[in-house]
Design an enzyme around this catalytic site. Structure first.
Site, PDB file in Angstrom:
ATOM      1  CG  ASN A 181      -0.811  -0.247   2.468  1.00  0.00           C
ATOM      2  OD1 ASN A 181      -0.219  -1.244   2.846  1.00  0.00           O
ATOM      3  ND2 ASN A 181      -1.224   0.664   3.322  1.00  0.00           N
ATOM      4  CG  ASP A 182      -0.240   4.148   2.722  1.00  0.00           C
ATOM      5  OD1 ASP A 182      -1.114   3.477   2.191  1.00  0.00           O
ATOM      6  OD2 ASP A 182      -0.376   4.680   3.830  1.00  0.00           O
ATOM      7  CD  GLN A 237       2.698   1.051   5.720  1.00  0.00           C
ATOM      8  OE1 GLN A 237       1.824   0.604   6.441  1.00  0.00           O
ATOM      9  NE2 GLN A 237       3.942   1.217   6.127  1.00  0.00           N
ATOM     10  CE1 TYR A 247      -0.296  -0.570  10.431  1.00  0.00           C
ATOM     11  CE2 TYR A 247      -1.661   1.209  11.264  1.00  0.00           C
ATOM     12  CZ  TYR A 247      -1.503  -0.126  10.948  1.00  0.00           C
ATOM     13  OH  TYR A 247      -2.535  -0.988  11.148  1.00  0.00           O
ATOM     14  NE  ARG A 287      -3.652   5.690  10.104  1.00  0.00           N
ATOM     15  CZ  ARG A 287      -4.763   5.365  10.769  1.00  0.00           C
ATOM     16  NH1 ARG A 287      -4.719   5.100  12.058  1.00  0.00           N
ATOM     17  NH2 ARG A 287      -5.933   5.324  10.146  1.00  0.00           N
ATOM     18  CG  ASP A 288      -0.211   7.894   8.116  1.00  0.00           C
ATOM     19  OD1 ASP A 288       0.267   6.816   8.521  1.00  0.00           O
ATOM     20  OD2 ASP A 288      -1.384   8.010   7.720  1.00  0.00           O
TER      21      ASP A 288
END
Ligand code: FRU
Length: 477
Positions: A22-23, A39, A85, A152-153
């Site tokens: 993913n990301d 990810q 994450y 997050r992130d």
């Protein structure tokens, strides 16, 4: 139908060797080398026998020769036990500093939104090949008291001597549910990149979804933008058609003073685009890479074979960002043109067949025909049509796996760039003022795709190229 593991593998898009992607994370260029982390949930479990989300790593001298380098770190510590994450990279003190969120789910009877989840902001320093010890810099207690456990992130940057971090957050509303919680970003400041203090939070005047993920804050051509992924926006006929969105606000005011957010623009109007991240490369370009996928979507990918066998999702090609009339335009980086071969002029009602399903098209509508109706079909799998100022991408049920149609209102179309790659379409409209990114899964004809791209355009100059397989992908196809 997926014939074997080769099915729908991509020729020039980054994808996971196997497993789930993913990301995009930690995008940067350091001593000439590009690094693209993402990810990742590989099919093979990590060192502790579990398969929690972690990072994967591609690196290379240029954007067409990235090599898969494996997993830089695993979620095996108390600070990130349930997932390494998303996060970003900062080039500083001759190091790549990777900042990410360690996700921890505490045992017990928790909903993991209002209790039971730790969001730890973690730093790992790297020289590009080895990765140092994890340092936990921020914990739940460091976030404003009204935040839920969804924080997050981190996206980190430096301005002069000071370091800044922006985090995405879900703030608790009066009723503690998705209808009253709201999204915002949190800004932190630091003088060493290690010790952080809360600077401020920023949100819209009116509530704009219940959660904001994957923020990115950057200056481009004298303007400031805040990119993020809001969750919980109601769908409209021509906007917000996916379950979650990815877009950017224009930011007015300085970080140290009062700021306001205006003009939310979606980055992309296709079925599969989320969690983009931008970075400045050594030549000063601001490049953006997005995840070609969508969390919790009602559609699927047939490459995701059961029992840890398949692969799922990919990244967009790197896109160069520019500003035009206050909005950001995205266009594939120039480098990509090196993969083109067999240039073929295509008649306005012509067809070009792509043996591996990999092609690149430029369509210029002649003056006076910018409003005329036209369509382009991709085998029997997908059709792009323009009627009365509405551009629509429609997928055949056999190829859409739940994807049906997406629509944008665009008053005139002058120019199109269409990237086709086996099971992905990236459509750039009017020099990247609008983009549509979607997976599609055309039937194979024998072992080859032989995808016929058919144009039915009133008056247009069309050039088509087949595309070589990027060296990176040869190994993994
Ligand atoms: C966005 C996201 C991020 C999170 C990551 C986990 O797709 O939910 O907010 O860090 O994915 O994989």
């Amino acid at each position: 139908m997926l014939k074997d593991r080769k099915g729908w593998r991509l020729q020039y898009h980054l994808m996971p060797p196997d497993g789930w992607l993913n990301d995009p994370n930690g995008l940067c260029q350091f001593h000439g080398m590009y690094h693209v982390f993402f990810q990742y949930s590989p099919n093979t479990p990590g060192p502790d026998g579990r398969t929690a989300r972690t990072w994967g790593h591609y690196a290379g001298r240029d954007l067409l020769h990235l090599q898969f380098k494996g997993v830089p770190f695993w979620p095996v510590d108390t600070i990130d036990h349930d997932g390494c994450y998303s996060g970003s990279a900062l080039i500083d003190q001759d190091l790549i500093k990777l900042y990410y969120t360690g996700n921890v789910k505490e045992p017990g009877d928790h909903d993991y939104t209002y209790s039971g989840r730790q969001a730890n902001e973690i730093l790992v320093e790297s020289d590009g090949t080895s990765f140092g010890k994890k340092k936990c810099l921020l914990r739940n207690a460091d976030y404003p008291a009204d935040c839920t456990c969804h924080v997050r992130d981190p996206k980190v940057w430096k301005d002069g001597k000071l370091y800044y971090m922006v985090l995405g957050a879900r703030v608790e509303g009066r009723e503690k549910n998705a209808d009253s919680d709201f999204g915002e970003v949190l800004f932190y400041e630091s003088s060493d990149g290690l010790h952080w203090h809360f600077l401020k939070s920023l949100t819209t005047e009116e509530r704009f979804g219940y959660m904001w993920e994957c923020p990115d804050y950057f200056h481009l051509e004298e303007k400031t933008f805040l990119s993020l992924c809001p969750q919980g926006l109601p769908s409209e006929e021509y906007r917000y058609q996916n379950i979650y969105q990815a877009g950017y606000f224009t930011v007015d005011g300085e970080l140290g003073a009062r700021q306001s957010l205006s003009d939310f623009h979606e980055w992309d109007y296709g079925f599969d685009f989320y969690a983009p991240q931008s970075f400045l490369d050594e030549s000063g370009r601001r490049l953006l890479i997005g995840w070609v996928g969508m969390p919790d979507a009602p559609y699927t990918n047939p490459t995701a074979l059961p029992k840890g066998k398949g692969w799922e999702n990919c990244l967009t090609v790197p896109r160069k960002l520019t500003v035009s009339e206050g909005c950001i335009c995205q266009n594939p980086v120039e480098e990509l043109k090196a993969l083109r071969y067999d240039e073929t002029p295509v008649m306005p009602h012509g067809t070009m067949v792509l043996p591996d399903g990999a092609g690149d098209f430029e369509v210029s509508f002649l003056e006076g025909t910018e409003d005329a109706d036209w369509d382009i079909s991709f085998g029997d799998a997908a059709e792009l049509s323009y009627r009365d100022g509405v551009l629509q991408l429609s997928l055949d049920p056999s190829a859409g796996y739940g994807r049906d149609s997406r629509r944008i209102r665009i008053p005139h179309i002058e120019f199109l760039r269409v990237l086709v790659d086996s099971s992905i379409l990236e459509i750039y409209i009017n020099d990247g003022a609008y983009v549509i990114t979607s997976r599609f899964y055309p039937e194979y004809i024998g072992d080859q795709q032989n995808l016929a791209v058919r144009f039915n355009c009133a008056m247009a100059a069309i050039s088509g190229w087949k595309m070589h397989t990027m060296e990176t992908n040869r190994e993994y196809i």
